[in-house]
Motif scaffolding. Structure first.
Motif, PDB file in Angstrom:
ATOM      1  N   SER A 116       1.008  -1.190  -0.086  1.00  0.00           N
ATOM      2  CA  SER A 116       0.013  -0.149  -0.244  1.00  0.00           C
ATOM      3  C   SER A 116       0.617   1.079  -0.013  1.00  0.00           C
ATOM      4  N   VAL A 117       0.335   2.329  -0.513  1.00  0.00           N
ATOM      5  CA  VAL A 117       1.322   3.672  -0.559  1.00  0.00           C
ATOM      6  C   VAL A 117       0.078   4.885  -0.054  1.00  0.00           C
ATOM      7  N   MET A 118       0.137   5.375   1.269  1.00  0.00           N
ATOM      8  CA  MET A 118      -0.009   6.200   1.930  1.00  0.00           C
ATOM      9  C   MET A 118       0.556   7.825   1.607  1.00  0.00           C
ATOM     10  N   VAL A 119      -0.434   8.618   1.433  1.00  0.00           N
ATOM     11  CA  VAL A 119       0.371  10.238   1.647  1.00  0.00           C
ATOM     12  C   VAL A 119       0.413  10.717   2.726  1.00  0.00           C
ATOM     13  N   PRO A 120       1.093  11.034   3.481  1.00  0.00           N
ATOM     14  CA  PRO A 120       0.957  12.071   4.173  1.00  0.00           C
ATOM     15  C   PRO A 120       1.165  13.785   4.402  1.00  0.00           C
ATOM     16  N   MET A 121       1.007  13.904   5.342  1.00  0.00           N
ATOM     17  CA  MET A 121       0.123  15.429   5.290  1.00  0.00           C
ATOM     18  C   MET A 121      -0.286  16.044   3.841  1.00  0.00           C
TER      19      MET A 121
ATOM     20  N   VAL B 126      -7.716  17.668  -2.210  1.00  0.00           N
ATOM     21  CA  VAL B 126      -7.098  17.011  -3.086  1.00  0.00           C
ATOM     22  C   VAL B 126      -6.242  16.821  -4.651  1.00  0.00           C
ATOM     23  N   GLU B 127      -5.957  17.925  -4.889  1.00  0.00           N
ATOM     24  CA  GLU B 127      -4.882  18.475  -5.428  1.00  0.00           C
ATOM     25  C   GLU B 127      -4.018  17.008  -5.324  1.00  0.00           C
ATOM     26  N   GLU B 128      -2.870  17.640  -3.926  1.00  0.00           N
ATOM     27  CA  GLU B 128      -2.041  16.959  -3.475  1.00  0.00           C
ATOM     28  C   GLU B 128      -1.827  15.490  -3.942  1.00  0.00           C
ATOM     29  N   LEU B 129      -3.233  14.855  -3.748  1.00  0.00           N
ATOM     30  CA  LEU B 129      -3.626  13.168  -4.138  1.00  0.00           C
ATOM     31  C   LEU B 129      -3.663  13.069  -5.686  1.00  0.00           C
ATOM     32  N   ASP B 130      -4.143  13.938  -6.935  1.00  0.00           N
ATOM     33  CA  ASP B 130      -4.043  14.228  -7.719  1.00  0.00           C
ATOM     34  C   ASP B 130      -2.462  14.339  -7.954  1.00  0.00           C
ATOM     35  N   ASP B 131      -1.771  14.890  -7.508  1.00  0.00           N
ATOM     36  CA  ASP B 131      -0.711  14.963  -7.877  1.00  0.00           C
ATOM     37  C   ASP B 131       0.536  13.861  -7.398  1.00  0.00           C
ATOM     38  N   VAL B 132       0.150  13.028  -6.588  1.00  0.00           N
ATOM     39  CA  VAL B 132       0.762  12.032  -6.096  1.00  0.00           C
ATOM     40  C   VAL B 132       1.166  11.117  -7.202  1.00  0.00           C
ATOM     41  N   ARG B 133      -1.037  10.855  -7.352  1.00  0.00           N
ATOM     42  CA  ARG B 133      -1.115   9.286  -8.130  1.00  0.00           C
ATOM     43  C   ARG B 133       0.071  10.197 -10.215  1.00  0.00           C
ATOM     44  N   GLU B 134       0.138  11.132 -10.652  1.00  0.00           N
ATOM     45  CA  GLU B 134       0.518  12.002 -11.712  1.00  0.00           C
ATOM     46  C   GLU B 134       2.072  10.930 -11.691  1.00  0.00           C
ATOM     47  N   VAL B 135       2.724  11.295 -10.527  1.00  0.00           N
ATOM     48  CA  VAL B 135       4.320  11.223 -10.286  1.00  0.00           C
ATOM     49  C   VAL B 135       4.208   9.557 -10.410  1.00  0.00           C
ATOM     50  N   MET B 136       2.839   8.817  -9.794  1.00  0.00           N
ATOM     51  CA  MET B 136       3.349   7.740  -9.420  1.00  0.00           C
ATOM     52  C   MET B 136       3.447   6.509 -10.869  1.00  0.00           C
ATOM     53  N   ALA B 137       2.167   7.161 -12.119  1.00  0.00           N
ATOM     54  CA  ALA B 137       1.906   6.193 -13.214  1.00  0.00           C
ATOM     55  C   ALA B 137       3.084   6.937 -14.518  1.00  0.00           C
ATOM     56  N   THR B 138       3.914   8.045 -13.602  1.00  0.00           N
ATOM     57  CA  THR B 138       5.091   8.311 -14.566  1.00  0.00           C
ATOM     58  C   THR B 138       6.387   7.408 -14.598  1.00  0.00           C
ATOM     59  N   VAL B 139       6.107   7.652 -13.190  1.00  0.00           N
ATOM     60  CA  VAL B 139       7.744   6.541 -12.771  1.00  0.00           C
ATOM     61  C   VAL B 139       7.234   4.813 -12.890  1.00  0.00           C
ATOM     62  N   ILE B 140       5.742   4.692 -12.393  1.00  0.00           N
ATOM     63  CA  ILE B 140       5.999   3.534 -12.551  1.00  0.00           C
ATOM     64  C   ILE B 140       3.974   2.415 -13.543  1.00  0.00           C
ATOM     65  N   PRO B 141       4.049   2.863 -14.785  1.00  0.00           N
ATOM     66  CA  PRO B 141       2.206   2.927 -14.717  1.00  0.00           C
ATOM     67  C   PRO B 141       1.811   1.601 -14.426  1.00  0.00           C
ATOM     68  N   GLU B 142       2.125   0.238 -14.590  1.00  0.00           N
ATOM     69  CA  GLU B 142       1.941  -0.527 -14.370  1.00  0.00           C
ATOM     70  C   GLU B 142       1.759  -1.117 -13.059  1.00  0.00           C
ATOM     71  N   ALA B 143       1.841  -0.698 -12.240  1.00  0.00           N
ATOM     72  CA  ALA B 143       2.178  -0.622 -10.685  1.00  0.00           C
ATOM     73  C   ALA B 143       0.263  -0.618 -10.543  1.00  0.00           C
ATOM     74  N   VAL B 144       0.542  -1.570  -9.835  1.00  0.00           N
ATOM     75  CA  VAL B 144      -1.355  -1.942  -8.857  1.00  0.00           C
ATOM     76  C   VAL B 144      -0.213  -1.933  -7.263  1.00  0.00           C
ATOM     77  N   PHE B 145      -1.551  -0.952  -7.105  1.00  0.00           N
ATOM     78  CA  PHE B 145      -1.856  -0.820  -4.553  1.00  0.00           C
ATOM     79  C   PHE B 145      -3.207  -0.544  -4.474  1.00  0.00           C
ATOM     80  N   ALA B 146      -2.768  -0.307  -3.341  1.00  0.00           N
ATOM     81  CA  ALA B 146      -4.102   0.406  -2.576  1.00  0.00           C
ATOM     82  C   ALA B 146      -3.576   1.855  -2.414  1.00  0.00           C
TER      83      ALA B 146
END
Length: 187
Positions: free
Chosen positions: A10-15, A19-39
């Motif tokens: 699981s990936v948990m975002v602190p602080m 909502v935009e911050e969650l969008d930003d983290v998802r975007e970064v994660m999708a560019t780093v490894i697009p096929e990752a499936v995680f909670a």
């Protein structure tokens, strides 16, 4: 990258404050490894995100309430500042109402409580009465907490928790905490 190699992580975002911050983290994660499936989850420890819990439940798989920082920010009481120690308490009526709101607004989304409050012996009946079912506590506390949860009649503590949520002063909270302990001991 780890989530891509090890399913079930699981990936948990602190602080998070919006909502935009969650969008930003998802975007970064999708560019780093697009096929990752995680909670994907977030900490709720900044007062602004408390007001957006209904919105973030559509964005996350789980929530963890960070009671230490949430209390400090909510009460403007730096827990590292000894001059403000008297202000810092998770048993403040406002903190208890915020914990109630988070659990209620999260609806069906899994919500855990972490921080010192989760392992405080005075808070167990309160947290269960508020509807929390997942607590993150230090390993030595696990056997005691499990035994107390198994023995507790959550239905019996709910009316006391409802009264506690109406508390206006610390003394009101203290009286309800005594009732909760007595109710738990009576099980």
């Amino acid at each position: 990258r780890t989530a891509a190699r090890h399913p079930g992580i699981s990936v948990m975002v602190p602080m998070v404050s919006g909502v935009e911050e969650l969008d930003d983290v998802r975007e970064v994660m999708a560019t780093v490894i697009p096929e990752a499936v995680f909670a994907f989850g977030t900490m709720v420890e900044v007062p602004s995100i408390v007001m957006l819990v209904r919105e973030i439940v559509d964005e996350v798989d789980f929530i963890s309430v960070g009671t230490n920082d949430l209390t400090a920010y909510l009460l403007a009481a730096d827990r590292g500042n000894r001059d403000l120690d008297y202000l810092y308490t998770e048993f403040h009526p406002a903190v208890l109402r915020v914990l109630h709101r988070i659990r209620a607004d999260a609806d069906e989304t899994p919500v855990s409580v972490c921080g010192e409050f989760a392992g405080d012996s005075r808070s167990l009946a309160l947290l269960l009465g508020l509807g929390y079912r997942s607590l993150s506590v230090s390993a030595p506390l696990v056997p005691e907490i499990k035994a107390r949860v198994r023995a507790m009649d959550v239905g019996a503590v709910r009316p006391i928790v409802e009264r506690l949520l109406q508390a206006r002063r610390h003394a009101d909270v203290d009286r309800c905490l005594v009732e909760l302990r007595e109710s738990e001991a009576g099980n």
